[in-house]
Motif scaffolding. Structure first.
Motif, PDB file in Angstrom:
ATOM      1  N   LEU A   1      -6.362   9.316   3.001  1.00  0.00           N
ATOM      2  CA  LEU A   1      -7.475   8.792   2.210  1.00  0.00           C
ATOM      3  C   LEU A   1      -6.976   7.847   1.125  1.00  0.00           C
ATOM      4  CD1 LEU A   1     -10.472   8.776   1.584  1.00  0.00           C
ATOM      5  CD2 LEU A   1     -10.163  10.845   0.211  1.00  0.00           C
ATOM      6  N   THR A   2      -5.844   8.191   0.521  1.00  0.00           N
ATOM      7  CA  THR A   2      -5.270   7.337  -0.521  1.00  0.00           C
ATOM      8  C   THR A   2      -4.895   5.973   0.033  1.00  0.00           C
ATOM      9  OG1 THR A   2      -4.419   9.266  -1.718  1.00  0.00           O
ATOM     10  CG2 THR A   2      -3.421   7.137  -2.224  1.00  0.00           C
TER      11      THR A   2
ATOM     12  N   VAL B   1       0.838  -1.207   0.000  1.00  0.00           N
ATOM     13  CA  VAL B   1       0.000   0.000   0.000  1.00  0.00           C
ATOM     14  C   VAL B   1       0.868   1.250   0.000  1.00  0.00           C
ATOM     15  CG1 VAL B   1      -1.570   1.377   1.421  1.00  0.00           C
ATOM     16  CG2 VAL B   1      -2.031  -1.046   1.047  1.00  0.00           C
ATOM     17  N   ALA B   2       1.908   1.265   0.844  1.00  0.00           N
ATOM     18  CA  ALA B   2       2.798   2.431   0.929  1.00  0.00           C
ATOM     19  C   ALA B   2       3.515   2.671  -0.401  1.00  0.00           C
ATOM     20  CB  ALA B   2       3.812   2.233   2.046  1.00  0.00           C
ATOM     21  N   LEU B   3       4.010   1.601  -1.011  1.00  0.00           N
ATOM     22  CA  LEU B   3       4.722   1.748  -2.280  1.00  0.00           C
ATOM     23  C   LEU B   3       3.801   2.252  -3.384  1.00  0.00           C
ATOM     24  CD1 LEU B   3       6.990  -1.444  -2.278  1.00  0.00           C
ATOM     25  CD2 LEU B   3       7.703   0.922  -1.968  1.00  0.00           C
ATOM     26  N   LEU B   4       2.593   1.706  -3.457  1.00  0.00           N
ATOM     27  CA  LEU B   4       1.646   2.139  -4.482  1.00  0.00           C
ATOM     28  C   LEU B   4       1.215   3.593  -4.262  1.00  0.00           C
ATOM     29  CD1 LEU B   4      -0.634  -1.008  -4.938  1.00  0.00           C
ATOM     30  CD2 LEU B   4       0.988  -0.046  -6.586  1.00  0.00           C
ATOM     31  N   THR B   5       1.078   3.997  -3.005  1.00  0.00           N
ATOM     32  CA  THR B   5       0.703   5.389  -2.710  1.00  0.00           C
ATOM     33  C   THR B   5       1.796   6.351  -3.165  1.00  0.00           C
ATOM     34  OG1 THR B   5      -0.614   4.693  -0.796  1.00  0.00           O
ATOM     35  CG2 THR B   5       0.071   6.993  -0.879  1.00  0.00           C
ATOM     36  N   VAL B   6       3.045   6.031  -2.823  1.00  0.00           N
ATOM     37  CA  VAL B   6       4.170   6.873  -3.246  1.00  0.00           C
ATOM     38  C   VAL B   6       4.272   6.898  -4.768  1.00  0.00           C
ATOM     39  CG1 VAL B   6       6.687   7.096  -3.218  1.00  0.00           C
ATOM     40  CG2 VAL B   6       5.458   6.545  -1.116  1.00  0.00           C
ATOM     41  N   LEU B   7       4.137   5.733  -5.392  1.00  0.00           N
ATOM     42  CA  LEU B   7       4.229   5.642  -6.850  1.00  0.00           C
ATOM     43  C   LEU B   7       3.139   6.460  -7.521  1.00  0.00           C
ATOM     44  CD1 LEU B   7       5.539   4.397  -9.360  1.00  0.00           C
ATOM     45  CD2 LEU B   7       4.000   2.437  -9.100  1.00  0.00           C
ATOM     46  N   MET B   8       1.934   6.443  -6.950  1.00  0.00           N
ATOM     47  CA  MET B   8       0.827   7.196  -7.533  1.00  0.00           C
ATOM     48  C   MET B   8       1.116   8.694  -7.533  1.00  0.00           C
ATOM     49  SD  MET B   8      -3.074   7.712  -6.225  1.00  0.00           S
ATOM     50  CE  MET B   8      -2.504   9.053  -5.176  1.00  0.00           C
ATOM     51  N   PHE B   9       1.527   9.237  -6.377  1.00  0.00           N
ATOM     52  CA  PHE B   9       1.828  10.672  -6.296  1.00  0.00           C
ATOM     53  C   PHE B   9       3.001  11.027  -7.220  1.00  0.00           C
ATOM     54  CE2 PHE B   9      -0.345  10.434  -2.067  1.00  0.00           C
ATOM     55  CZ  PHE B   9      -1.343  11.333  -2.364  1.00  0.00           C
ATOM     56  N   PHE B  10       3.997  10.168  -7.267  1.00  0.00           N
ATOM     57  CA  PHE B  10       5.146  10.425  -8.128  1.00  0.00           C
ATOM     58  C   PHE B  10       4.716  10.471  -9.589  1.00  0.00           C
ATOM     59  CE2 PHE B  10       8.900   9.219 -10.582  1.00  0.00           C
ATOM     60  CZ  PHE B  10       9.860  10.042 -10.040  1.00  0.00           C
TER      61      PHE B  10
ATOM     62  N   ALA C   1      -6.655   7.511  -8.384  1.00  0.00           N
ATOM     63  CA  ALA C   1      -5.544   8.190  -9.048  1.00  0.00           C
ATOM     64  C   ALA C   1      -6.046   8.979 -10.253  1.00  0.00           C
ATOM     65  CB  ALA C   1      -4.482   7.174  -9.482  1.00  0.00           C
ATOM     66  N   GLY C   2      -7.014   8.409 -10.987  1.00  0.00           N
ATOM     67  CA  GLY C   2      -7.597   9.133 -12.116  1.00  0.00           C
ATOM     68  C   GLY C   2      -8.297  10.401 -11.671  1.00  0.00           C
ATOM     69  N   ILE C   3      -9.018  10.328 -10.555  1.00  0.00           N
ATOM     70  CA  ILE C   3      -9.716  11.508 -10.018  1.00  0.00           C
ATOM     71  C   ILE C   3      -8.714  12.579  -9.614  1.00  0.00           C
ATOM     72  CG2 ILE C   3     -11.157  12.343  -8.120  1.00  0.00           C
ATOM     73  CD1 ILE C   3     -12.538   9.590  -8.146  1.00  0.00           C
ATOM     74  N   LEU C   4      -7.657  12.172  -8.918  1.00  0.00           N
ATOM     75  CA  LEU C   4      -6.642  13.136  -8.496  1.00  0.00           C
ATOM     76  C   LEU C   4      -5.938  13.768  -9.689  1.00  0.00           C
ATOM     77  CD1 LEU C   4      -4.926  11.435  -5.409  1.00  0.00           C
ATOM     78  CD2 LEU C   4      -6.570  13.316  -5.426  1.00  0.00           C
TER      79      LEU C   4
ATOM     80  N   GLY D   1      -8.914  19.394   2.806  1.00  0.00           N
ATOM     81  CA  GLY D   1      -7.838  18.463   3.131  1.00  0.00           C
ATOM     82  C   GLY D   1      -6.550  18.855   2.436  1.00  0.00           C
ATOM     83  N   GLY D   2      -5.449  18.701   3.141  1.00  0.00           N
ATOM     84  CA  GLY D   2      -4.133  18.957   2.572  1.00  0.00           C
ATOM     85  C   GLY D   2      -3.429  17.652   2.256  1.00  0.00           C
ATOM     86  N   PRO D   3      -2.105  17.702   2.148  1.00  0.00           N
ATOM     87  CA  PRO D   3      -1.343  16.500   1.796  1.00  0.00           C
ATOM     88  C   PRO D   3      -1.536  15.343   2.775  1.00  0.00           C
ATOM     89  CG  PRO D   3       0.023  18.464   1.584  1.00  0.00           C
ATOM     90  CD  PRO D   3      -1.249  18.896   2.249  1.00  0.00           C
ATOM     91  N   VAL D   4      -1.648  15.664   4.074  1.00  0.00           N
ATOM     92  CA  VAL D   4      -1.783  14.600   5.069  1.00  0.00           C
ATOM     93  C   VAL D   4      -3.107  13.863   4.903  1.00  0.00           C
ATOM     94  CG1 VAL D   4      -1.920  14.079   7.533  1.00  0.00           C
ATOM     95  CG2 VAL D   4      -0.294  15.785   6.705  1.00  0.00           C
ATOM     96  N   LYS D   5      -4.202  14.632   4.795  1.00  0.00           N
ATOM     97  CA  LYS D   5      -5.508  14.003   4.652  1.00  0.00           C
ATOM     98  C   LYS D   5      -5.623  13.267   3.321  1.00  0.00           C
ATOM     99  CE  LYS D   5      -9.108  16.030   6.343  1.00  0.00           C
ATOM    100  NZ  LYS D   5     -10.253  16.962   6.594  1.00  0.00           N
TER     101      LYS D   5
END
Length: 420
Positions: A334-335, A6-15, A350-353, A326-330
């Motif tokens: 949520l992600t 989950v952590a890796l996919l979250t970081v990868l998504m934002f990147f 990710a598409g919505i963001l 919500g900022g980066p933390v929220k």
């Protein structure tokens, strides 16, 4: 998904979201012949930096966006004036390096006092070397070396402000366009992964079971077909499914689910505090065709765009409170929660963001792409640019206000986490 996944996919998504946006700026700036000094992900102090060709690629501490720094957008930080003593290195009859400090440590160089210099238009430097005045041609990619840093000179034909309005606008607009394209691809991928509703459905299936909730404790699993609740057949009626749960808050419920062709009795009690059991129901689905994928991805883009603008409307007219923002933390929190529901749900999120990032950047807010496009539009109408110093000041103030807002919502996010 496991926590590490989950952590890796979250970081990868934002990147991916930020990198593709900045790559749009970068690619079309390079196509226009603009010197791109830096391609950065994040803001603040550098964590990692590497130079390839003319561009330095950096990863910075604060993961709240990125930027592409083009020559001529901001005042150059290295200045050379007449009367200054420098050292030059010459190759093939042209100056390739100009040293501004630590001159005694330089080898294979020529030292002299600057009598005249032009590093933007005519590309030359005239030096007084021990009483002899001589003019030297400067290479268009020559480097200025000062305080241990190398800065490539930017002739006028490599500067952002000297390019036609159309090419500059394309370099700015390309960032949001990349986000729109990515959003469309992600919506299409979600449809392929999730499928499309079948005609005349007869079943309700469990799409996700939340860990630590009553459904998980009772033994419900993803893919279970909910046939009946308290002896009432559910069929394909999602509302009936929800009503049955809401009517049994804190009371045991008898479910019959089919799993691998076998009916399995399940006893589950909705949480007395939330009234929920911790599942996401879904209808029957089938694999979409190519045409359906294209169509539904476009429909998703339109529907989500309308929702985003409705959110902007509520924000403008004060229908949102600070706690609603919500900022980066929220957003990260949520992600992570969505990622736990599965790869398909994370793909949709990710598409919505990505869509939101593209739309938000086109708003005419100082420091955003929309504001820069607005200045270019005014320039096209006037036939001449607005004073660069004034435009830079507008963008600087806008950036400062955005950072202040980011600090406020981030503080609000952290307070919210502590309270919970």
């Amino acid at each position: 998904m496991g926590n590490i996944q989950v952590a890796l996919l979250t970081v990868l998504m934002f990147f991916l979201l930020v990198s593709l946006h900045e790559w749009g700026h970068f690619y079309f700036a390079r196509r226009a012949g603009i010197l791109v000094r830096e391609f950065a992900i994040g803001f603040g102090p550098k964590l990692f930096s590497i130079k390839r060709g003319e561009t330095r690629y950096t990863l910075r501490l604060l993961p709240i966006g990125g930027f592409v720094r083009m020559a001529g957008e901001d005042p150059e930080v290295v200045e050379i004036k007449t009367g200054q003593t420098i050292a030059i290195r010459i190759k093939d009859n042209r100056v390739t390096r100009l040293y501004l400090d630590r001159l005694d440590e330089r080898s294979d160089v020529l030292r002299g006092e600057i009598k005249a210099i032009d590093l933007e238009k005519h590309l030359y430097v005239t030096l007084d070397v021990d009483g002899d005045v001589e003019r030297f041609d400067v290479h268009p990619a020559a480097l200025l070396i000062a305080r241990g840093q190398e800065t490539q000179i930017a002739p006028l034909d490599r500067q952002f402000g000297q390019k036609p309005v159309g090419k500059r606008a394309l370099a700015i607009f390309a960032g949001p366009v990349m986000n729109f394209l990515l959003a469309y691809v992600l919506f299409a991928l979600y449809i392929v992964l999730q499928g499309v509703p079948v005609d005349n459905p007869t079943k309700i299936l469990i799409a996700h079971v939340e860990a630590g909730k009553p459904a998980a404790a009772a033994g419900l699993e993803k893919g279970d077909w909910v046939k009946s609740i308290n002896d009432t057949p559910i069929g394909a009626d999602v509302q009936l499914f929800i009503d049955k749960i809401e009517a049994s808050v804190g009371k045991p419920m008898n479910w019959i689910v089919e799993r691998d062709g076998v009916d399995v009795p399940i006893k589950v009690t909705p949480d007395p505090a939330t009234g929920k059991v911790g599942v996401v129901p879904t209808g029957e689905a089938r694999k979409p065709g190519i045409g359906e994928t294209i169509k539904f991805a476009g429909t998703s883009m339109v529907d989500m765009t309308e929702r985003i603008f409705e959110g902007f409307r509520k924000l403008i007219f004060g229908e949102f409170k600070l706690d609603d923002l919500g900022g980066p933390v929220k957003t990260t929190q949520l992600t992570v929660e969505i990622a736990k529901q599965g790869f398909a749900q994370l793909t949709m999120w990710a598409g919505i963001l990505s869509l939101y990032l593209g739309i938000f950047n086109l708003l005419p807010i100082p420091a955003l792409d929309g504001s820069r496009l607005l200045f270019l539009g005014i320039e096209a109408i006037r036939g001449k640019p607005i004073d660069p110093n004034r435009e830079s000041m507008v963008h600087f103030i806008g950036f400062a206000m955005l950072m202040l807002l980011m600090v406020v919502v981030t503080y609000n996010d952290i307070v919210g986490l502590v309270r919970h």
